[in-house]
Design a protein around this motif. Structure first.
Motif: not given
Length: 262
Positions: A166-182
């Motif tokens: 599990v990854y909580d997106l609310t814990q960090y400020e994300h910019c458009p260069d932050d991605v999840l790669v599958l």
């Protein structure tokens, strides 16, 4: 997995597959993996693993423990014990390193007749196989898979249950260069996490943050680089090593929108 089992007769389908799924729910990413695909998050240049591969090597103790509890699954052809190499008849009575389901390290034992059987797990790395047949230990299907020229079923050793992170997106400020790669194993066979992150940053920085096609281009670039170029000696990477011979499927999912860009 049960549905695949039911439909394999009515639809006359056999075989199986690995599964990697990402679900976004109430501010969190749930990443479930069953097989040898992989997911990573790249955040501000940092690599965060979101899965691990399930192979005969990584699940050795689970497989050995099942074989120890239910030796009938081995069909009197295999041994659940692991040795550094295949035991030869001439080594009967000698001592050799081995390990069982309870051991992380190795110990010595005197070789007996039963140790001459083929090992449950044979080979190393990508060449490791369960009963010399399959190289992944979790996934869907493969209900009819048997050891070659035998009536020994392999399905009991294969698990359909994924590991979920599990990854909580609310814990960090994300910019458009932050991605999840599958990516399927075809990507990771020839490209490591750092190389993937490098390609991601290289491509993303060449596009405007609000350009929606930038993520598709990253996925395409990862596929192309992992396959390589077709030359006289087959598909080759930029360093002239062999390109991936497996299927390569890649998803690149943004974690932050243009409004978060700084």
């Amino acid at each position: 997995d049960e549905q695949i089992e039911r439909e394999r007769t009515s639809r006359r389908l056999s075989g199986g597959c690995c599964a990697l799924a990402a679900i976004y729910l109430m501010g969190k990413f749930y990443v479930a993996n069953a097989g040898d695909s992989r997911a990573i998050i790249i955040r501000n240049g940092e690599i965060i693993p979101m899965s691990r591969e399930f192979t005969p090597e990584t699940e050795r103790q689970r497989l050995q423990f099942l074989a120890f509890l239910r030796p009938e699954l081995l069909g009197k052809e295999f041994t659940h014990l692991e040795f550094p190499r295949r035991v030869q008849p001439k080594e009967l009575g000698r001592k050799m390193l081995y390990r069982d389901q309870n051991m992380n390290g190795w110990a010595y034992k005197k070789i007996e007749e039963a140790d001459l059987k083929f090992p449950l797990i044979y080979g190393e790395g990508k060449k490791a196989r369960v009963m010399a047949t399959i190289g992944v230990t979790r996934g869907l299907g493969d209900h009819d898979l048997k050891v070659f020229s035998s009536n020994i079923h392999i399905k009991p050793f294969l698990s359909c249950f994924p590991e979920v992170r599990v990854y909580d997106l609310t814990q960090y400020e994300h910019c458009p260069d932050d991605v999840l790669v599958l990516g399927t194993d075809g990507l990771w066979d020839v490209t490591n996490d750092k190389e993937v992150a490098s390609v991601v940053m290289e491509v993303l920085t060449s596009y405007e943050p609000n350009d929606p096609c930038r993520y598709t281009v990253v996925a395409q670039e990862l596929v192309v680089r992992s396959r390589g170029m077709l030359k006289e000696r087959g598909w080759r990477l930029a360093n002239d090593k062999l390109g991936s011979g497996d299927d390569i499927s890649v998803f690149v999912i943004p974690l932050g929108g243009p409004g978060n860009y700084t």
